[in-house]
Design an enzyme around this catalytic site. Structure first.
Site, PDB file in Angstrom:
ATOM      1  N   CYS A  53       2.758  40.501  54.642  1.00 14.56           N
ATOM      2  CA  CYS A  53       2.731  39.299  53.795  1.00 14.56           C
ATOM      3  C   CYS A  53       3.246  39.595  52.388  1.00 14.56           C
ATOM      4  O   CYS A  53       4.414  39.896  52.219  1.00 14.56           O
ATOM      5  CB  CYS A  53       1.326  38.686  53.784  1.00 14.56           C
ATOM      6  SG  CYS A  53       1.303  37.016  53.111  1.00 14.56           S
TER       7      CYS A  53
ATOM      8  N   HIS B 178       0.757  37.660  59.450  1.00 20.25           N
ATOM      9  CA  HIS B 178      -0.438  38.512  59.459  1.00 20.25           C
ATOM     10  C   HIS B 178      -0.720  39.019  60.870  1.00 20.25           C
ATOM     11  O   HIS B 178      -1.377  38.320  61.643  1.00 20.25           O
ATOM     12  CB  HIS B 178      -1.646  37.726  58.938  1.00 20.25           C
ATOM     13  CG  HIS B 178      -1.590  37.479  57.470  1.00 20.25           C
ATOM     14  ND1 HIS B 178      -2.030  38.396  56.551  1.00 20.25           N
ATOM     15  CD2 HIS B 178      -1.093  36.448  56.749  1.00 20.25           C
ATOM     16  CE1 HIS B 178      -1.839  37.937  55.320  1.00 20.25           C
ATOM     17  NE2 HIS B 178      -1.261  36.745  55.424  1.00 20.25           N
TER      18      HIS B 178
ATOM     19  N   GLU C 138      -2.792  41.116  61.761  1.00 22.45           N
ATOM     20  CA  GLU C 138      -4.246  41.304  61.909  1.00 22.45           C
ATOM     21  C   GLU C 138      -4.950  39.999  62.248  1.00 22.45           C
ATOM     22  O   GLU C 138      -6.125  40.001  62.616  1.00 22.45           O
ATOM     23  CB  GLU C 138      -4.826  41.949  60.644  1.00 22.45           C
ATOM     24  CG  GLU C 138      -4.981  41.035  59.419  1.00 22.45           C
ATOM     25  CD  GLU C 138      -3.711  40.811  58.607  1.00 22.45           C
ATOM     26  OE1 GLU C 138      -2.609  41.123  59.103  1.00 22.45           O
ATOM     27  OE2 GLU C 138      -3.822  40.305  57.475  1.00 22.45           O
TER      28      GLU C 138
END
Lengths: 275, 197
Positions: B76, B178, B180
């Site tokens: 990001c 992202h 994650e």
């Protein structure tokens, strides 16, 4: 393998035709869990869950079944017990791999810092932001507007206008919803979570008019909430209500609608969803 | 051991949890020796480019990052800071990638809002970072600024215009989305990064 088959299997439309109608941002489906003292409240009807009260197990299940995001609304009354919320946020963040928002009783930068540090992706603020709009400015400059969701409870009055309600819908204000939402976005709210009190619990569909009014006049995403009873209601809130995301609780908890089936239905109806 | 660079931007905890889920140990640190000694480095971030660059410069982490020889993954804001320049705060960034970071132009379509928040597709992969990932998979993304397409682009996303969903140059990799928070697809991308030797 013939060349023909290789070509076919490389074609993205071959493996999952539902998923591949062009590209672009998908509409989001968001289950909401009410939390009290670290446990889910309201009836939950999932046989596959050993402990229906554990928000983390339910979160994992929703995440595995296609939820795009989760919202946890803490309705714990006392400050001491709110510590259990931080512990819960930690466990959710450790166990699920989609974004989640935590809301309920958040009134300070310190509250938010604690939740974000422990793994929440966003927080939602409601009454505290209305009473102290500078909170939105503080939160967005401290943490970025991407993690600040403004929740608005709204009700259409006899005059045909939508007004802001506070304290979980118990307190009426004279402020019109569109006006507050615009002000909040200027102050730094990155998303609006709009709950129509007229529609909430009715299962007669979302409030399409106020959702569309907000969505088309605001530069930030609008999450529609309240009234979902059928798959068609979700289609309507995206098509007519122009919502960017739709939130529901009981119809998912009671498995009246399964998220994956809902997303397939939406996809067939030409609404872009993540499948 | 994976080092996640700790700085004032965003929620680094989520990245550590995501690594934990794929069985990878990590530390969150701004200690130079610990970062230099790690096998792999993740440079995450959500926040403002100018403030983040200032923070990195004050701690000489900017020089450290560009000098790293082991695999680095920017996420990001991390991707944006690894570019040459960002329009956000008119900020000179690390310059690992030549690409420029710009604010999304206003869309003619009312449903393309800024920031972009949600799940969008990635396509046209040119990196082992995307091994096993089907074309047009969805990933979770939140941003108002984007890196333009360029020589280092290894994946593309369309939002208002096509932009770099991921960049790569030598040992430096970066993703705008992202991983994650991107479900199983994101997990696979993190695994692919961990498996880079």
């Amino acid at each position: 393998m013939s060349l023909e088959i290789i070509k076919e299997s490389n074609d993205p439309s071959f493996s999952n035709p539902l998923n591949r109608s062009g590209r672009g941002l998908a509409k989001r489906i968001i289950p909401c869990l009410d939390i009290k003292d670290g446990r889910t409240v309201k009836g939950i009807n999932f046989e596959s869950i050993r402990d229906a009260g554990d928000p983390v197990e339910l979160a994992i299940l929703y995440s595995d079944n296609g939820a795009d995001e989760l919202v946890f609304l803490d309705i714990t009354a006392t400050i001491e017990k709110r510590k259990t919320l931080v512990e819960l946020v930690k466990r959710i963040a450790a166990n699920i791999n989609i974004p989640f928002t935590v809301g309920g009783g958040i009134s300070s930068v310190e509250d938010v810092a604690l939740l974000l540090q422990n793994g929440a992706d966003k927080v939602s603020v409601n009454t505290a932001a209305f009473k102290n709009p500078s909170l939105l400015k503080q939160l967005s400059s401290e943490f970025g507007s991407q993690c600040v969701v403004l929740a608005i409870d709204t009700k259409k009055e006899a005059d045909g206008e939508w007004y802001v309600y506070l304290n979980g819908g118990r307190t009426k204000t004279d402020t019109k919803t569109v006006q507050w939402a615009k002000e909040a976005v200027e102050l730094g709210a990155g998303e609006i979570l709009l709950t129509s009190m007229n529609n909430d619990g009715t299962k007669n569909g979302f409030a399409l008019d106020i959702t569309a009014a907000l969505s088309s006049s605001l530069p930030v995403p609008v999450i529609a909430s309240g009234g979902a009873g059928s798959m068609e209601h979700f289609k309507d809130v995206f098509d007519t209500g122009k919502a960017d995301a739709a939130l529901a609780a009981s119809i998912f908890h009671y498995k009246e609608i399964e998220i994956l089936a809902l997303k397939k239905y939406l996809s067939v109806n030409k609404i872009r969803v993540r499948l | 051991m994976v080092a996640i660079i700790k700085y004032n931007a965003g929620n680094v905890q989520s990245v550590q949890y995501a690594l934990q889920r794929i069985g990878v140990d990590s530390i969150v640190t701004d200690d130079k020796a610990a970062i230099e000694g790690a096998d792999k480095i993740i440079f995450p971030g959500v926040g403002h480019a100018y403030a983040a660059m200032q923070y990195l410069r004050e701690r000489q982490l900017d020089q450290l990052i560009v000098s790293l020889k082991q695999p680095v993954l920017g996420i990001c804001l991390g991707l944006q800071l690894m570019c040459k320049h960002s329009e956000e705060g008119n900020t000179d960034c690390l310059g690992i990638f030549d690409e420029q970071v710009k604010l999304f132009p206003t869309s003619s379509s009312a449903d393309q809002k800024i920031p972009q928040i949600g799940w969008n597709n990635i396509y046209d992969y040119h990196s082992i970072l995307f091994s096993g990932i089907s074309e047009n998979e969805f990933v979770y993304t939140v941003h108002s600024y984007y890196a333009a397409l360029g020589a280092a682009t290894i994946a593309t996303t369309d939002y208002i215009l096509p932009y770099s969903a991921a960049l790569e140059k030598d040992n430096f990799h970066a993703v705008q989305f992202h991983p994650e928070k991107s479900g199983k697809v994101g997990e696979q991308i993190l695994k692919n990064f961990i498996n880079i030797s």
